[in-house]
Design an enzyme around this catalytic site. Structure first.
Site, PDB file in Angstrom:
ATOM      1  CG  ASN A   1      -1.814   1.240   1.253  1.00 44.65           C
ATOM      2  OD1 ASN A   1      -1.413   2.332   0.865  1.00 44.65           O
ATOM      3  ND2 ASN A   1      -3.034   1.082   1.734  1.00 44.65           N
TER       4      ASN A   1
ATOM      5  CG  ASP B   1      -4.625  -1.773   3.563  1.00 46.76           C
ATOM      6  OD1 ASP B   1      -5.023  -2.425   4.552  1.00 46.76           O
ATOM      7  OD2 ASP B   1      -4.613  -0.526   3.537  1.00 46.76           O
TER       8      ASP B   1
ATOM      9  CG  ASN C   1      -8.152  -1.056   5.873  1.00 42.80           C
ATOM     10  OD1 ASN C   1      -7.421  -0.495   6.680  1.00 42.80           O
ATOM     11  ND2 ASN C   1      -8.478  -0.510   4.703  1.00 42.80           N
TER      12      ASN C   1
ATOM     13  CE1 TYR D   1      -6.801   0.713   1.417  1.00 47.62           C
ATOM     14  CE2 TYR D   1      -7.731   2.120  -0.293  1.00 47.62           C
ATOM     15  CZ  TYR D   1      -7.255   1.950   0.997  1.00 47.62           C
ATOM     16  OH  TYR D   1      -7.226   3.016   1.864  1.00 47.62           O
TER      17      TYR D   1
ATOM     18  CG  ASP E   1       0.253   5.123   5.741  1.00 51.65           C
ATOM     19  OD1 ASP E   1       0.402   4.685   4.576  1.00 51.65           O
ATOM     20  OD2 ASP E   1      -0.863   5.455   6.187  1.00 51.65           O
ATOM     21  CG  HIS E   2       0.184   0.482   4.493  1.00 48.03           C
ATOM     22  ND1 HIS E   2      -0.633  -0.554   4.891  1.00 48.03           N
ATOM     23  CD2 HIS E   2      -0.597   1.600   4.515  1.00 48.03           C
ATOM     24  CE1 HIS E   2      -1.847  -0.092   5.133  1.00 48.03           C
ATOM     25  NE2 HIS E   2      -1.850   1.212   4.910  1.00 48.03           N
TER      26      HIS E   2
END
Length: 251
Positions: A7, A144, A146, A105, A241-242
């Protein structure tokens, strides 16, 4: 074969932070990204030897996925049946001779859980879709997703219980998927490994202190489990941030 998922939280920004250096160094057979955050024509990536497949969100600067592959697929599809995924560019499926490869995603449930019901419907539709594919040939799903599945998958499980990405409902959907005949490749290789995270808040010093979540996955059909050579988390790679994750499958 070597697969990578990342990501990138905006591919244009990530390119400025060393994306291509990592891309060429890791030399994956199939490399996929989530949260590309652009529309067609907004970037030209020169990736010699790779076919490129992009799924753009209609909303500018939002969501989006892409797959870069050295192996030409037999077929390519975007979205899942009646599930309204096209508008947000969240899914790409490539069919190869011996497996299906999907990058995804997963929608975030939102901080106030306003999107939780929609998220749970998504999970059911995706599980049905994967099981349909699995009847034809094995499946590799990455991206990702989540959700931190178990308490071991985030730094502070007690204080995050019930929060987006760590609700009972989301975690149960992941359990149901795995129970349906799929394997979390990282936990298959490293069932007890702690402090293994793929996402960190941008808050000050959070990543340096490794206060993170493992929400990026390679999920494979159980028939492929014994072919998992390694599953890695490249937490040292910055630019988003990933961080990237890697799966090696023996042929």
């Amino acid at each position: 074969m070597r697969f990578v998922s990342w990501n990138v939280n905006g591919i244009r920004a990530c390119v400025k932070k060393g994306f291509l250096d990592y891309f060429h160094k890791v030399d994956a057979d199939i490399f996929c990204i989530q949260e590309s955050k652009l529309q067609e024509g907004q970037i030209q990536l020169e990736l010699e030897g790779y076919e490129q497949y992009w799924n753009y969100a209609e909303r500018k600067g939002y969501s989006g996925t892409a797959i870069f592959t050295k192996i030409k697929p037999l077929s390519v599809s975007y979205g899942v049946g009646d599930l309204d995924t096209e508008a947000e560019g969240r899914i790409i499926t490539l069919e190869f001779e011996s497996f299906y490869f999907i990058t995804m995603y997963t929608p975030n449930s939102k901080r106030d859980l306003a999107r939780l019901d929609e998220r749970l419907e998504w999970e059911d539709a995706i599980r049905t879709y994967l099981l349909q594919l699995e009847q034809v040939k094995p499946v590799i799903l990455c991206g990702d997703l989540n959700v931190a599945h178990q308490e071991i998958d985030l730094k502070n499980p007690k204080s995050n219980r019930g929060n987006s990405g760590f609700t009972v409902e989301e975690r149960e959907k992941m359990t149901k998927l795995l129970d349906a005949g799929f394997v979390d490749s990282f936990r298959y290789k490293y069932p007890e490994k702690t402090d293994a995270f793929t996402w960190w808040s941008y808050m000050s010093k959070v990543r340096e202190r490794n206060i993170g979540w493992r929400i990026d996955y390679f999920i494979v059909s159980s028939s492929l489990a014994d072919k998992i050579g390694d599953a890695q988390i490249h937490s040292e790679v910055l630019g988003s941030d990933h961080c990237p994750i890697l799966l090696e499958l023996e042929q």
